[in-house]
Each structure stands twice: as C-alpha cells, then as structure tokens.
Design a protein around this motif. Sequence first.
Motif: not given
Length: 286
Positions: A163-178
């Motif tokens: 998920i951290r890697q995904a945040i680098q591509n798309s820093p969306r709120a739902v990923l931070f929540l996950t």
Amino acid sequence: MLLAVLASVILYVLLRNSEAVLPDTENDQIQKEWDAQNYEQVAALTGAKLLDEPLNSRNLLYNGIANFYYALTLVNQDEREGHLNSSIHSLRKLLYDPPAGFQQTIWYILGKAYFHKGPYYYDLSEKYLSLAEDSGFTADDILEYLGVIHLDYGEIDSGISYIRQAIQNSPRAVLFLTIAEAYEEQGNTGEALEYYEEALNRSEDSFLRQEASLGKGRTLFRMEEFDRAQEIFEAIIDRNSQSAQAYFYLGEIFAEAGDMVKARAQWREAYNQDRTFRPALERLQS
C-alpha cells in the motif's frame, strides 16, 4: 467513473495495437458498444458469437474484460458472481494461446476478477496479479489489490509495504486509511494515528472521514488519551447520531473513569443503533 476510464485506457492502448483482436470494420457493433462503455451489451454480443466460435480470441478477450467491468456495476450478488465467472471462463481460455501483446492484460483482469469473487480466491488473484506485475505490466491498482490480499492473510508488514508503494503512485485518502487500520491492528498506535490524520487531511468524503475519525478515536483511546478520544466520538455523533461505534467507545471512556451508569447508557444506545454490534451487547450482558 474510474472503472470506465481504466477499462477504456486498457482497450484503447492494447486493442489498437493488435490486429489479431481488432474489429473487422470501423462499423463493428461490438466496437461501437465498447466505445460507448456499454459493457453489458459487449458481453452479450460476444457471448452470442462465442456459441458459434468458442475459441475466437477477439471475442473471448472482449467477453472476458466486458463481463468483468459489467460485474462491478451490479448490486445483486448472484448476477455479479455470474458475470465474474463468465469473465474468468473466457480469459482462462486465452491463457493457452494468448493474442500477441495481451498476455499481461489477461493476467491483470483475471487477478482482479478472482479478487472480487472473495477471500477464498485470493490465492489465484495474487497469482495472476503477481504475474502481471512481474512481467512489467503497469497499473496503479495492482499494488492496492496485492496489499489488501496480504493484509487479509494477516501479513501486515508486506500488506503495508504494497500500500505504501501504491501511495507513491496515487496518494489517495483511502490508501492512508487502509494503512492506518493495518497499523492499528498491529498495535502500532503512533503510526496508526499519523495515517488516520493524513486520511482526514486528504478526504472530503463523509464516509471516509467518519471511518478515519473513528479510527483516530479508537487509537487515542488505546493510547489512554481519553479526553481527546471523547471529543472525537462526540463530534462523530453530532454529525451522525446513528454511529454505534462512537456510542460504544464513549461508554468505554466512561467505564475507564468509573462512571458505570453513563457507560451502560452509552452501550445501550450503541446496541439500539445497531443490534448486530456485539461488543455493546457483550458489555450490557456482563
């Protein structure tokens, strides 16, 4: 909207570059329906053609991808499951002799289709998504899917890493929540609090904000910062008087303070709001 854009990008880039699966003419009805994002009709048209030519690679590809995207629009679980199964059936046939340039896409959609069939299929989802990723296929959501799968396995560290890697591509709120929820489950309250706050800062969606607020309140409760936690749960109730979880944790805070009358009143309210919320029922029965 995101699904439609993603589907269009996949087919625009890949179908246009592979003569093996291009429509015969510019007036091809299947292509027209695809361009109109009418995935139900694409699935129906290609399904009918496959009755006569069950191994036609062009129709199998359109059918597999269209059934997948149409399935995600359905609310009825049986209908959704049926179209996911149709997607998988068509795409698996292509594994034996994939059209040139489409192997990665087939793995990618197969992995997502298996994921949406539920946790019992996560092993197959991981298999095909990993094949797509390892082959160099790029799609932001591959990392998100793999992260959720590993979190479901209980592999918190690897799930967070994806998920951290995904945040680098798309820093969306739902990923931070996950990630925040994963850290909370792990007992890492400091990191959990940081990510819940980041989710709140990045989102204007009322549902995501409530989930992040509840998580932040739970984390502060576990850190024994009861006054701050109480403020958060009371603010949640001001916005949504039906939040069973907020009432429950207010009860926990009052219990910590030794005020069992107020605690039981809050637990009772939590149970009244949601009769399936077992923590409140267990408190009331104790």
